[in-house]
Design a protein around this motif. Structure first.
Motif, mmCIF file in Angstrom:
data_model
loop_
_atom_site.group_PDB
_atom_site.id
_atom_site.type_symbol
_atom_site.label_atom_id
_atom_site.label_comp_id
_atom_site.label_asym_id
_atom_site.label_seq_id
_atom_site.Cartn_x
_atom_site.Cartn_y
_atom_site.Cartn_z
ATOM 1 N N TRP A 77 -28.275 -4.073 -27.839
ATOM 2 C CA TRP A 77 -26.951 -3.617 -27.431
ATOM 3 C C TRP A 77 -27.054 -2.342 -26.597
ATOM 4 O O TRP A 77 -26.444 -2.242 -25.527
ATOM 5 C CB TRP A 77 -26.081 -3.368 -28.661
ATOM 6 C CG TRP A 77 -24.790 -2.683 -28.324
ATOM 7 C CD1 TRP A 77 -23.690 -3.242 -27.749
ATOM 8 C CD2 TRP A 77 -24.478 -1.298 -28.520
ATOM 9 N NE1 TRP A 77 -22.716 -2.290 -27.564
ATOM 10 C CE2 TRP A 77 -23.166 -1.098 -28.037
ATOM 11 C CE3 TRP A 77 -25.180 -0.218 -29.065
ATOM 12 C CZ2 TRP A 77 -22.555 0.154 -28.076
ATOM 13 C CZ3 TRP A 77 -24.566 1.022 -29.113
ATOM 14 C CH2 TRP A 77 -23.263 1.195 -28.616
ATOM 15 N N ARG A 126 -19.711 -1.597 -29.710
ATOM 16 C CA ARG A 126 -20.692 -2.028 -30.708
ATOM 17 C C ARG A 126 -20.098 -2.973 -31.755
ATOM 18 O O ARG A 126 -20.691 -4.015 -32.072
ATOM 19 C CB ARG A 126 -21.298 -0.794 -31.379
ATOM 20 C CG ARG A 126 -22.250 -1.086 -32.541
ATOM 21 C CD ARG A 126 -23.471 -1.854 -32.104
ATOM 22 N NE ARG A 126 -24.373 -2.100 -33.211
ATOM 23 C CZ ARG A 126 -25.283 -3.061 -33.242
ATOM 24 N NH1 ARG A 126 -25.420 -3.863 -32.211
ATOM 25 N NH2 ARG A 126 -26.059 -3.224 -34.271
ATOM 26 N N ASP A 127 -18.932 -2.668 -32.294
ATOM 27 C CA ASP A 127 -18.327 -3.529 -33.308
ATOM 28 C C ASP A 127 -18.008 -4.907 -32.745
ATOM 29 O O ASP A 127 -18.189 -5.932 -33.414
ATOM 30 C CB ASP A 127 -17.057 -2.888 -33.871
ATOM 31 C CG ASP A 127 -17.365 -1.707 -34.780
ATOM 32 O OD1 ASP A 127 -18.541 -1.580 -35.197
ATOM 33 O OD2 ASP A 127 -16.452 -0.922 -35.069
ATOM 34 N N HIS A 128 -17.522 -4.957 -31.496
ATOM 35 C CA HIS A 128 -17.225 -6.239 -30.868
ATOM 36 C C HIS A 128 -18.511 -7.023 -30.623
ATOM 37 O O HIS A 128 -18.531 -8.251 -30.766
ATOM 38 C CB HIS A 128 -16.493 -6.009 -29.543
ATOM 39 C CG HIS A 128 -15.102 -5.485 -29.713
ATOM 40 N ND1 HIS A 128 -14.058 -5.869 -28.893
ATOM 41 C CD2 HIS A 128 -14.557 -4.626 -30.608
ATOM 42 C CE1 HIS A 128 -12.941 -5.267 -29.267
ATOM 43 N NE2 HIS A 128 -13.234 -4.492 -30.301
ATOM 44 N N TYR A 129 -19.572 -6.330 -30.228
ATOM 45 C CA TYR A 129 -20.866 -6.961 -29.986
ATOM 46 C C TYR A 129 -21.357 -7.666 -31.252
ATOM 47 O O TYR A 129 -21.814 -8.811 -31.201
ATOM 48 C CB TYR A 129 -21.861 -5.889 -29.538
ATOM 49 C CG TYR A 129 -23.257 -6.371 -29.207
ATOM 50 C CD1 TYR A 129 -23.570 -6.818 -27.930
ATOM 51 C CD2 TYR A 129 -24.271 -6.341 -30.164
ATOM 52 C CE1 TYR A 129 -24.862 -7.235 -27.611
ATOM 53 C CE2 TYR A 129 -25.551 -6.759 -29.867
ATOM 54 C CZ TYR A 129 -25.843 -7.203 -28.585
ATOM 55 O OH TYR A 129 -27.115 -7.621 -28.287
ATOM 56 N N ARG A 130 -21.230 -6.986 -32.397
ATOM 57 C CA ARG A 130 -21.631 -7.601 -33.660
ATOM 58 C C ARG A 130 -20.786 -8.844 -33.955
ATOM 59 O O ARG A 130 -21.300 -9.862 -34.435
ATOM 60 C CB ARG A 130 -21.507 -6.599 -34.807
ATOM 61 C CG ARG A 130 -22.637 -5.577 -34.873
ATOM 62 C CD ARG A 130 -22.708 -4.964 -36.255
ATOM 63 N NE ARG A 130 -21.469 -4.255 -36.571
ATOM 64 C CZ ARG A 130 -21.291 -2.954 -36.408
ATOM 65 N NH1 ARG A 130 -22.271 -2.219 -35.899
ATOM 66 N NH2 ARG A 130 -20.156 -2.381 -36.739
ATOM 67 N N THR A 131 -19.497 -8.746 -33.677
ATOM 68 C CA THR A 131 -18.608 -9.886 -33.917
ATOM 69 C C THR A 131 -18.996 -11.082 -33.055
ATOM 70 O O THR A 131 -19.004 -12.234 -33.530
ATOM 71 C CB THR A 131 -17.148 -9.487 -33.643
ATOM 72 O OG1 THR A 131 -16.778 -8.426 -34.517
ATOM 73 C CG2 THR A 131 -16.213 -10.664 -33.859
ATOM 74 N N ARG A 136 -29.403 -3.864 -32.447
ATOM 75 C CA ARG A 136 -28.889 -2.532 -32.092
ATOM 76 C C ARG A 136 -29.542 -2.026 -30.811
ATOM 77 O O ARG A 136 -28.872 -1.489 -29.923
ATOM 78 C CB ARG A 136 -29.144 -1.566 -33.247
ATOM 79 C CG ARG A 136 -28.561 -0.162 -33.045
ATOM 80 C CD ARG A 136 -28.589 0.571 -34.384
ATOM 81 N NE ARG A 136 -28.153 1.946 -34.257
ATOM 82 C CZ ARG A 136 -28.971 2.971 -34.025
ATOM 83 N NH1 ARG A 136 -30.272 2.747 -33.863
ATOM 84 N NH2 ARG A 136 -28.508 4.196 -33.926
ATOM 85 N N SER A 181 -24.227 -1.862 -23.867
ATOM 86 C CA SER A 181 -23.425 -0.664 -24.076
ATOM 87 C C SER A 181 -22.922 -0.106 -22.746
ATOM 88 O O SER A 181 -23.479 -0.392 -21.686
ATOM 89 C CB SER A 181 -24.250 0.410 -24.803
ATOM 90 O OG SER A 181 -25.357 0.805 -24.001
#
Length: 378
Positions: A278, A121-126, A275, A283
């Motif tokens: 993802w 998730r954090d990488h997806y946001r980046t 979200r 995910s």
């Protein structure tokens, strides 16, 4: 196709567009890069930018571009050889895109993705923020999976799926999948009775259409993967066109899009929050729960949370807070963030089977706010 909807005759104004062009459309019959095709696409991208569109290019061809340099005459089956070809070919093909775009006043930005980049998730946001920054500064992201390090167990798959995923990441208005066939047909083009399908209002209407054609020897996808990509994109508000790369100038070069070129898929759902996108498409699920028909109806039609009484099976070993899949009698229904561990759910199911009092749990297994319904793909 059923329905009275009309096929659009022009691109949306000032749209955000994802263009995907495959290996078969970027290479000559001898396996070398088709430099003319790259120049044509670059010129079209420049024209789109000049008309106010944002453009993201998903370009295959790294493996194909590396084969001749390494003395290989066909795409190898062995993973390490594919990775070697990709390592050599990626710089060659990106160098050509950069040169072709720079003479037209464009800045090409290479974006190589791995499954890990979007599954976490954090990488997806980046990644989303990187795309937003590049597009806000007028650059043209040129995207491909990082084939040099991808493995068969954990990769993004073919570039049709990658293009659909990128269209979600950038909240695209339109996804265009260029291939070597003039859109979707009722049967293999050239066979008896085959006719082109110019408009699809709902991919569910394609149940009787033959999309089993395989991809070329240089690529990995076929028409089935393109229809699946279109289904995914349309479910989240992104219209999709599947068309021949040979018709790219007619489709993108003017104010009007010819009605007799390609297949246009209309959106079947609204743009969704990042979200949920993802959870649904990027995910990495840690397990799954099997649900009865009542729970399946509640989740998909009723748009309700998944409750404990509807769970009839558990697969996998996951902790509370993990993304899991919801599976019904008809197949995969949704993904969501589970509020129980697999051990907790099994404890409830065992008590239910034994006729003993079950642990007192009232929390939903997956709350509606943590649930992303999945489109059905052929």
């Amino acid at each position: 196709m059923p329905g009275s909807a009309r096929r659009p005759d022009a691109l949306p104004e000032r749209a955000r567009i994802v263009l995907k062009i495959g290996s078969s459309s970027l290479t000559r019959p001898d396996g070398g890069l088709d430099l003319n095709r790259i120049d044509v696409i670059s010129a079209l991208v420049a024209g789109l930018r000049g008309r106010g569109h944002d453009v993201v290019l998903v370009a295959s061809g790294a493996v194909a571009a590396g084969l001749p340099t390494l003395g290989m005459v066909q795409r190898p089956a062995e993973l390490r050889l594919l990775q070697a070809a990709a390592s050599v070919g990626q710089s060659r093909i990106m160098g050509r895109w950069e040169a072709s775009m720079s003479v037209r006043g464009l800045v090409a930005a290479q974006v190589l993705l791995t499954a890990h980049d979007v599954a976490v998730r954090d990488h997806y946001r980046t990644v989303r923020e990187t795309f937003d920054a590049l597009l806000s500064m007028g650059a043209v992201p040129v995207v491909n999976e990082n084939d040099a390090v991808a493995n068969t167990e954990f990769n993004l798959g073919d570039n049709d799926y990658l293009a659909a995923l990128v269209s979600h990441l950038v909240t695209a208005d339109l996804l265009i999948l260029f291939t070597d066939v003039d859109g979707l047909w009722t049967a293999r083009p050239g066979s008896a009775g085959a006719e082109p399908i110019r408009l699809v209002t709902d991919p569910a209407h394609l149940a009787s259409v033959d999309v089993t054609g395989r991809g070329s020897s240089l690529g990995t996808g076929g028409m089935r993967t393109k229809v699946q990509a279109a289904t995914l994109a349309c479910s989240s508000g992104t219209a999709t066109i599947i068309a021949s790369a040979a018709d790219a100038v007619e489709i993108l070069g003017g104010a009007q899009v010819p009605q007799d070129k390609g297949t246009w898929f209309l959106p079947t759902g609204p743009h969704r929050p990042s979200r949920r996108l993802w959870m649904a498409h990027a995910s990495l699920p840690q397990g799954r729960v099997l649900v009865d028909d009542g729970a399946a109806q509640a989740v998909t039609v009723g748009k309700k949370s998944l409750l404990l009484p509807g769970v009839i099976g558990v697969d996998g070993d996951f902790e509370s807070g993990s993304v899991i899949e919801i599976v019904g009698a008809t197949g995969l229904l949704a993904r969501g963030i589970c509020r129980y561990s697999a051990a907790d759910l099994r404890e409830v199911l065992e008590a239910r089977r034994d006729g003993t009092p079950a642990p007192d749990h009232v929390t939903p297994v997956i709350h509606r706010d943590d649930l992303a319904e999945l489109p059905r793909t052929a």
